[in-house]
Design a protein around this motif. Structure first.
Motif, PDB file in Angstrom:
ATOM      1  N   ARG A 127       0.842  -1.197   0.000  1.00  0.00           N
ATOM      2  CA  ARG A 127       0.000   0.000   0.000  1.00  0.00           C
ATOM      3  C   ARG A 127       0.886   1.260   0.000  1.00  0.00           C
ATOM      4  O   ARG A 127       2.079   1.183   0.228  1.00  0.00           O
ATOM      5  CB  ARG A 127      -0.987   0.003   1.166  1.00  0.00           C
ATOM      6  CG  ARG A 127      -0.400  -0.101   2.543  1.00  0.00           C
ATOM      7  CD  ARG A 127      -1.404   0.232   3.621  1.00  0.00           C
ATOM      8  NE  ARG A 127      -1.921   1.572   3.466  1.00  0.00           N
ATOM      9  CZ  ARG A 127      -1.272   2.673   3.855  1.00  0.00           C
ATOM     10  NH1 ARG A 127      -0.098   2.597   4.421  1.00  0.00           N
ATOM     11  NH2 ARG A 127      -1.812   3.848   3.656  1.00  0.00           N
ATOM     12  N   GLY A 128       0.260   2.391  -0.340  1.00  0.00           N
ATOM     13  CA  GLY A 128       0.978   3.657  -0.299  1.00  0.00           C
ATOM     14  C   GLY A 128       1.657   4.047  -1.599  1.00  0.00           C
ATOM     15  O   GLY A 128       2.327   5.071  -1.662  1.00  0.00           O
ATOM     16  N   ARG A 129       1.490   3.251  -2.639  1.00  0.00           N
ATOM     17  CA  ARG A 129       2.072   3.612  -3.943  1.00  0.00           C
ATOM     18  C   ARG A 129       1.227   3.021  -5.060  1.00  0.00           C
ATOM     19  O   ARG A 129       0.417   2.136  -4.847  1.00  0.00           O
ATOM     20  CB  ARG A 129       3.518   3.160  -4.045  1.00  0.00           C
ATOM     21  CG  ARG A 129       3.728   1.676  -4.038  1.00  0.00           C
ATOM     22  CD  ARG A 129       5.227   1.361  -4.073  1.00  0.00           C
ATOM     23  NE  ARG A 129       5.496  -0.024  -4.301  1.00  0.00           N
ATOM     24  CZ  ARG A 129       5.580  -0.939  -3.364  1.00  0.00           C
ATOM     25  NH1 ARG A 129       5.382  -0.613  -2.106  1.00  0.00           N
ATOM     26  NH2 ARG A 129       5.851  -2.196  -3.663  1.00  0.00           N
ATOM     27  N   ILE A 130       1.464   3.521  -6.250  1.00  0.00           N
ATOM     28  CA  ILE A 130       0.738   3.063  -7.433  1.00  0.00           C
ATOM     29  C   ILE A 130       1.485   1.884  -8.055  1.00  0.00           C
ATOM     30  O   ILE A 130       2.685   1.961  -8.307  1.00  0.00           O
ATOM     31  CB  ILE A 130       0.618   4.196  -8.489  1.00  0.00           C
ATOM     32  CG1 ILE A 130      -0.056   5.434  -7.894  1.00  0.00           C
ATOM     33  CG2 ILE A 130      -0.104   3.704  -9.732  1.00  0.00           C
ATOM     34  CD1 ILE A 130      -1.496   5.245  -7.520  1.00  0.00           C
ATOM     35  N   HIS A 131       0.748   0.816  -8.296  1.00  0.00           N
ATOM     36  CA  HIS A 131       1.270  -0.342  -9.020  1.00  0.00           C
ATOM     37  C   HIS A 131       0.655  -0.315 -10.418  1.00  0.00           C
ATOM     38  O   HIS A 131      -0.284   0.433 -10.685  1.00  0.00           O
ATOM     39  CB  HIS A 131       0.881  -1.638  -8.300  1.00  0.00           C
ATOM     40  CG  HIS A 131       1.368  -1.701  -6.892  1.00  0.00           C
ATOM     41  ND1 HIS A 131       2.589  -2.211  -6.541  1.00  0.00           N
ATOM     42  CD2 HIS A 131       0.791  -1.290  -5.734  1.00  0.00           C
ATOM     43  CE1 HIS A 131       2.744  -2.118  -5.235  1.00  0.00           C
ATOM     44  NE2 HIS A 131       1.666  -1.566  -4.719  1.00  0.00           N
TER      45      HIS A 131
END
Length: 173
Positions: A127-131
């Motif tokens: 979590r906490g970032r764009i994949h």
């Protein structure tokens, strides 16, 4: 001992439900007891929380969000999905993504995140970032990972992090 396929144990298959055209796709793990009875994803308390979360960012399952699960049938006793069950249902999910062409995907829960992203990393690490997810046609879709609403009901202190995840998903508009 060989276990029975989930399709033989279910009341209803739960393929998904929501608005079309689809701006967002929310992908969870597996139907629970209420979902199995009604044939719809995310009903009951988890569904109410998910609906409230989506409404807080101007989204609605009736209008512009399609909700599905990795597994289409309820595992007995709401146990975690087995790898062979995920493998059996994954083609359905991949086809749903290809047909719906969502602008972004919000993945809730460990098994959903690990399945979609092909990793064994924890939610905390994802979590906490764009994949990025590549669908069948090669189109890249932004993916945000967050906590499952059922987990948030058990751990309300994590709701602030889930809010951050929703805001991150919104930033991709």
């Amino acid at each position: 001992m060989v276990s029975q396929p989930l399709g033989r144990l279910r009341v209803n298959a739960v393929f998904g439900h929501g608005g079309q055209p689809t701006r967002w796709m929310v992908i969870g793990e597996a139907p629970g007891e209420q979902e199995d009875r009604q044939g719809l994803p995310f009903v009951g308390r988890s569904g109410q929380l998910l609906d409230a979360m989506l409404a807080s960012v101007g989204m609605s399952r009736e209008r512009d969000v399609f909700i599905a699960n990795v597994i289409k049938c309820r595992p007995p006793g709401n146990r975690n999905p087995k790898p062979e069950e995920i493998a059996a249902c994954s083609p359905y999910l991949m086809r749903q993504i290809a047909l719906l062409k969502p602008e972004r995907i919000l993945v809730v829960g460990r098994f959903a995140a690990q399945t979609l992203l092909g990793t064994d990393a924890t939610i905390g690490n994802l979590r906490g970032r764009i994949h990025r997810f590549k669908d069948e046609s090669g189109r890249e879709i932004p993916v945000v990972v967050s906590y499952h609403p059922a987990y948030l009901l058990r751990s309300p202190s994590e709701k602030a992090r889930a809010w951050q995840d929703l805001r991150l998903a919104c930033s991709q508009l």
